[in-house]
Each structure stands twice: as structure tokens, then as C-alpha cells.
Design an enzyme around this catalytic site. Structure first.
Site, PDB file in Angstrom:
ATOM      1  N   TRP A  14       2.250  -0.987   9.429  1.00  0.00           N
ATOM      2  CA  TRP A  14       2.817   0.354   9.298  1.00  0.00           C
ATOM      3  C   TRP A  14       4.033   0.430  10.214  1.00  0.00           C
ATOM      4  O   TRP A  14       3.903   0.329  11.405  1.00  0.00           O
ATOM      5  CB  TRP A  14       1.817   1.440   9.683  1.00  0.00           C
ATOM      6  CG  TRP A  14       2.447   2.793   9.463  1.00  0.00           C
ATOM      7  CD1 TRP A  14       3.182   3.506  10.372  1.00  0.00           C
ATOM      8  CD2 TRP A  14       2.459   3.543   8.244  1.00  0.00           C
ATOM      9  NE1 TRP A  14       3.652   4.661   9.789  1.00  0.00           N
ATOM     10  CE2 TRP A  14       3.219   4.709   8.481  1.00  0.00           C
ATOM     11  CE3 TRP A  14       1.904   3.339   6.974  1.00  0.00           C
ATOM     12  CZ2 TRP A  14       3.430   5.672   7.509  1.00  0.00           C
ATOM     13  CZ3 TRP A  14       2.118   4.291   6.009  1.00  0.00           C
ATOM     14  CH2 TRP A  14       2.870   5.459   6.273  1.00  0.00           C
ATOM     15  N   ASN A  70      -7.419   2.284   9.810  1.00  0.00           N
ATOM     16  CA  ASN A  70      -6.134   2.556  10.459  1.00  0.00           C
ATOM     17  C   ASN A  70      -6.381   2.667  11.952  1.00  0.00           C
ATOM     18  O   ASN A  70      -7.181   3.509  12.390  1.00  0.00           O
ATOM     19  CB  ASN A  70      -5.515   3.852   9.940  1.00  0.00           C
ATOM     20  CG  ASN A  70      -5.032   3.741   8.510  1.00  0.00           C
ATOM     21  OD1 ASN A  70      -5.165   2.704   7.872  1.00  0.00           O
ATOM     22  ND2 ASN A  70      -4.469   4.820   7.997  1.00  0.00           N
ATOM     23  N   HIS A 127      -2.369  11.087   0.408  1.00  0.00           N
ATOM     24  CA  HIS A 127      -1.834  10.913   1.749  1.00  0.00           C
ATOM     25  C   HIS A 127      -1.192  12.231   2.163  1.00  0.00           C
ATOM     26  O   HIS A 127      -0.008  12.297   2.473  1.00  0.00           O
ATOM     27  CB  HIS A 127      -0.837   9.752   1.789  1.00  0.00           C
ATOM     28  CG  HIS A 127      -0.628   9.180   3.165  1.00  0.00           C
ATOM     29  ND1 HIS A 127      -0.694   7.831   3.416  1.00  0.00           N
ATOM     30  CD2 HIS A 127      -0.363   9.766   4.343  1.00  0.00           C
ATOM     31  CE1 HIS A 127      -0.454   7.606   4.702  1.00  0.00           C
ATOM     32  NE2 HIS A 127      -0.257   8.775   5.287  1.00  0.00           N
ATOM     33  N   GLU A 178      -6.953   8.863   5.885  1.00  0.00           N
ATOM     34  CA  GLU A 178      -7.161   9.569   7.133  1.00  0.00           C
ATOM     35  C   GLU A 178      -7.592  11.023   6.954  1.00  0.00           C
ATOM     36  O   GLU A 178      -6.882  11.972   7.328  1.00  0.00           O
ATOM     37  CB  GLU A 178      -5.893   9.507   7.993  1.00  0.00           C
ATOM     38  CG  GLU A 178      -5.491   8.099   8.371  1.00  0.00           C
ATOM     39  CD  GLU A 178      -4.320   8.034   9.330  1.00  0.00           C
ATOM     40  OE1 GLU A 178      -4.064   6.947   9.867  1.00  0.00           O
ATOM     41  OE2 GLU A 178      -3.663   9.073   9.548  1.00  0.00           O
ATOM     42  N   ARG A 217       0.857  -1.177   0.000  1.00  0.00           N
ATOM     43  CA  ARG A 217       0.000   0.000   0.000  1.00  0.00           C
ATOM     44  C   ARG A 217       0.899   1.234   0.000  1.00  0.00           C
ATOM     45  O   ARG A 217       1.574   1.532   0.974  1.00  0.00           O
ATOM     46  CB  ARG A 217      -0.913   0.001   1.228  1.00  0.00           C
ATOM     47  CG  ARG A 217      -1.800   1.229   1.317  1.00  0.00           C
ATOM     48  CD  ARG A 217      -2.771   1.150   2.502  1.00  0.00           C
ATOM     49  NE  ARG A 217      -3.451   2.432   2.655  1.00  0.00           N
ATOM     50  CZ  ARG A 217      -3.199   3.311   3.613  1.00  0.00           C
ATOM     51  NH1 ARG A 217      -2.292   3.045   4.549  1.00  0.00           N
ATOM     52  NH2 ARG A 217      -3.840   4.447   3.662  1.00  0.00           N
TER      53      ARG A 217
END
Length: 495
Positions: A444, A315, A137, A182, A90
Site C-alpha cells: 500500500w 491490513n 472501500h 477495514e 487489489r
């Protein structure tokens, strides 16, 4: 193979946990955090390049100019992923690299930027790794911020055009598309709290940004769906479990409700239910913010935002234990950023809500380790949002920072991080056992990297990066996770 050392309260198990056939095992990164090459091949400043130059905005004045030099080392990094056994990657594409001036139309495309992502995707496919692209992002072109950024409605339409540009270049090879990563961070941390780029401190701006991010998601989803009906489309939300310190105290219960509304439901409800939460609007109205916010919500917007998707990325890092009573000493509800300069709270309408530690072990970010909340979160999202609509869940980020100690050979025996992954993979497995349709997990992060306002002071990677030499070294956690990815099995853990 390394096995994990339990954290306090963890018990030994003798039975391995086997994940379902076809479960996706991946690792994640973001463009600004790893690519570097900040001004090469036509890339221009993003809001994060500008923010890094603001005194005190990023610890130690660190920048993303070089980062992990992934722009030049991508082929080595994809080979490393293959050696580890990771099946999906990702990554995000940089809007500032692909459409650096924010200009509409064919003339705004930077072909060299597109060519980089084409090379990266080809390298991933050569290594038999699934490319999983995230279009945003947080690296908005500075040229667009100069015109209002995400507070400007036009940015949502330009985002959809950028999504089409990426799909025209990569749609024949990439089948999984995430629009946003996010949006809570890129609205409220960025436009209200000021601790992320562009560093504004305005409640109305944060609310406007939140809506326009969602609108951009919906518009991009519609454009991509029209071009690729069979593609896997979705977005990624950072989500939490908000709990009252005293569940018998109505004020504490209300504090948890406010945070749930302003962290989780402000995004999930429009996407899946086509409406903003009523209680959120009431919270905003108490501060005189509702009318201004709703002026941004035009007729038809919520229908666009709720365009059906296939996947919700979750997340998760920690929960929120909150109260209307301050902890001692007085400490306002925290945001996920260092106190590098004076900041305001990230919540648009949670005045008088305070965060309390629960006593759980913490990572180097001072985030509490609460894997049981991941189970609850995934089950909730399945039952209330994705399951009824036949959509799937993926844990698209989960990980931890620790103060790694590297030996003379750059080896890192990070048993604390390894244990963190063990606990959270077991929590994910438990969510599946309870009926949540969770189809994958992404660690992550693949690499230590530029950790936003923390600069290079926090290391999240399962692979160590020596920032002076750019040498990559797989940590103990990376070797363990790679074996889990290859086998689809979390091994027993020792007491």
C-alpha cells in the site's frame, strides 16, 4: 537493483529470503482515492464526496474529484504495473458509480459504471495481472446514508445486491472477491469518532454499523458462493497487536484486552467463531450499550456472518501500546486520522485507555515501525482463526507515508520506505517460517493518492503522482519492490 538502508537496530544479512512458489505479489488502491471522475458517466456522490465538503473535515479542503485520474488513465496504470513486475492488483469498485442512487432492482444499475470496471479488468488480464476486487472501500452512496447508512439494516441487503451486480458483470473474469475493507474504519472511525465519512459521533451508531457491515459481508458471501462455488471469497480486516505498557499491571493488561476486543475480535470472532466476544459485550454493558447493540443482532445473523470464506486479508500498519495511565502530557488513545476538527475517541467502550509511544522509529503518519508485530499477528490469526478452518492469509495492505522529496526529474530516492518494505517482508517471511499460511503480500499503495482525512498531504505510493500533471514516476522503493515481485526473493541488506 536498489538495496535497503536499515533503520536503527536493523542488522545486515548476507542471505536472500526466498518466498514460496506461487506467492502472490501485488499492490493495492481504492476507488475513491485514485479514480477521480467524481460526477462522470452517471456516478453520484458517495459519503466521502459529501464529507469532503464539510469545512475542516479534510485537511486543506482537498477532495477526490480528480484524485489520480485513474478513471481515464487506467490502461497506462496497468501497463506500469506490468513493467514493475506486479502480479496482482487489489482495487475496489465504487458502489456510488455502479448503483449511485442505492435503488434496488435492475433500474438502479449504472451501466457506464459497470463498463469502466469491465474495461479495467480486461486491461489487467491483458497485462497478465490477477484482478483482486474489493467491493466496499468506504464509498457508500450518499443516497443510502440519507436513509440511515450502515445504521440501517436494509443497507446490508442492498450491499449483497450490489455484490451480485458486480459478479454478474465480472464473474467470468475475476476469481478473487473481497467483500469489505477495514470495517473497523467504516464503523467506528466513521460513525463513532466522526473523523471519517459520514462524520457521525455516536457510540450506538458505530456499533450498529459494525454489525450491519458484518451482516452485509455474510449476505454477499452467500450470494457469491451460490453463483461461483470455486471463487476465492473473503474480506479484509485492519488488525493490530495491543500490548500493555506494563504487563505486570492488571489495569494495563485490561486496557490491552479492551483494545484487542474492540479492534480485532469484534470482527474476527463473529466471522470465524459465529459469536461476539463475551468480554466485549461486558465492556459495552458497563456503559449501558450492550442491550441496544444486541437489538440489532437478529436470529440467524451470526450464522450468516460466519458463512465460510477462503481468505482473510490482513491490513497492518502499527501496534498499540496502551495503559490506564495517561502519557505525559495527557493524550487519549489515538485514531488513524488527523485532528482536523473536534473528535471523539473511536472506541465504543475503552474510556480511560491511553496510547503510549514505545520509542520505535515512526513514519510521516507518526505511526511506529514495528515489523516484529506483523509476524506475531499473522501467526496468531493462523493459529486462532484461519488455520483450523483451512483458510489462507494474505497481507492485503502494508506500507508507509514519508515526506518524499522529488528531484527535478520527479525521481524519489525513498530509502526510508524501501527499508520499511524490507523489514515487513522479512517479518512476513518469518511468519511463514513459524507456520502461518500466508500466501501473498500487497504493497500500500501503488500510487500516491487521496489519503482520506489527510487529503493529498500524505504520500504512501511506490509510484509518485504529480497531482498537477498526473505524471507517474516509479520511486526507488517501487523499483526495489518490483524486483522482489519478479524474483520472489528479498535481497540481502547492507549494514
Amino acid at each position: 537493483m536498489t538495496t535497503s538502508t536499515p533503520t536503527p537496530g536493523q542488522t545486515a544479512t548476507t542471505t536472500p529470503l526466498v518466498f514460496p512458489e506461487g506467492f502472490v505479489w501485488g499492490a493495492a488502491t481504492a476507488a475513491f482515492q485514485i479514480e477521480g471522475a467524481a460526477h462522470e458517466d452517471g456516478r453520484k456522490d458517495s459519503i466521502w464526496d459529501t464529507f469532503c465538503r464539510v469545512p475542516g473535515a479534510v485537511l486543506d479542503g482537498h477532495t477526490g474529484d480528480v484524485a489520480c485520474d485513474h478513471y481515464h488513465r487506467y490502461a497506462d496504470d496497468t501497463r506500469l504495473m506490468r513493467e514493475l513486475g506486479i502480479g496482482a492488483y487489489r482495487f475496489s469498485s465504487s458502489w456510488a458509480r455502479v448503483r449511485p442512487d442505492g435503488v434496488a432492482g435492475p433500474g438502479g444499475v449504472n451501466q457506464k459504471g459497470l463498463d469502466f470496471y469491465s474495461r479495467l479488468v480486461d486491461s489487467l488480464l491483458e497485462q497478465d495481472i490477477l484482478p483482486w476486487i474489493t467491493l466496499y472501500h468506504w464509498d457508500l452512496p450518499q443516497a443510502l446514508e440519507d436513509k440511515g447508512g450502515w445504521t440501517d439494516r436494509d443497507t446490508a441487503y442492498l450491499f449483497a445486491e450490489y455484490a451480485v451486480t458486480m459478479h454478474e458483470a465480472l464473474g467470468d473474469r475475476v476469481g478473487v472477491w473481497t467483500t469489505l475493507n477495514e470495517p473497523w474504519c467504516s464503523s467506528f472511525l466513521s460513525y463513532t469518532a466522526g473523523v471519517h465519512a459520514p462524520g457521525r459521533q455516536s457510540r450506538p451508531d458505530g456499533l450498529a454499523a459494525a454489525h450491519h457491515l458484518l451482516l452485509g459481508h455474510g449476505l454477499a458471501t452467500q450470494e457469491l458462493r451460490a453463483r461461483a462455488p470455486e471463487a476465492n471469497l473473503g474480506l479484509t480486516l485492519n488488525l493490530t497487536v495491543a500490548e500493555p505498557v506494563d504487563p505486570t499491571n492488571p489495569d494495563d493488561v485490561d486496557a490491552a484486552r479492551r483494545i484487542d476486543a474492540q479492534f480485532n475480535r469484534v470482527f474476527a470472532d463473529p466471522i470465524f467463531h459465529g459469536a461476539y466476544p463475551v468480554d466485549l459485550l461486558q465492556d459495552l454493558d458497563e456503559l449501558g450499550l450492550a442491550e441496544g447493540f444486541l437489538e440489532h443482532v437478529h436470529d440467524g445473523d451470526l450464522e450468516i456472518i460466519s458463512t465460510p470464506i477462503d481468505t482473510l486479508g490482513v491490513n497492518y500498519y502499527h501496534g498499540e501500546s496502551v495503559s490506564k495511565t495517561p502519557a505525559a502530557p495527557t493524550e487519549e488513545l489515538h485514531g488513524d486520522a488527523p485532528v482536523a476538527r473536534e473528535t471523539s475517541a473511536p472506541w465504543p467502550a475503552a474510556d480511560g485507555v491511553y496510547w503510549h509511544p514505545t520509542g520505535a522509529p515512526v513514519t510521516d503518519m507518526d505511526w511506529e515501525i514495528q515489523p516484529e508485530l506483523l509476524t506475531r499477528l499473522l501467526v496468531r490469526m493462523h493459529e486462532e482463526y484461519t488455520g483450523p478452518k483451512g483458510m489462507r492469509l494474505y497481507v492485503t495492505e502494508n506500507g508507509c507515508a514519508y515526506d518524499d522529496v522529488a528531484g527535478p526529474d520527479e525521481q524519489v530516492d525513498d530509502q526510508d520506505r524501501l527499508s520499511f518494505y524490507d523489514l515487513h517482508l522479512r517479518a512476513t517471511h518469518e511468519a511463514i517460517a513459524q507456520g502461518a499460511d500466508v500466501a501473498g503480500y500487497f504493497a500500500w499503495s501503488l500510487l500516491d493518492n487521496f489519503e482520506w482525512a489527510w487529503g493529498y498531504n500524505k504520500r504512501f505510493g511506490i509510484v509518485r503522482v504529480n497531482y498537477e500533471t498526473q505524471e507517474r514516476t516509479v520511486k526507488a522503493s517501487g523499483a526495489w519492490y518490483g524486483e522482489v515481485a519478479r524474483t520472489g526473493t528479498v535481497p540481502p541488506r547492507r549494514a
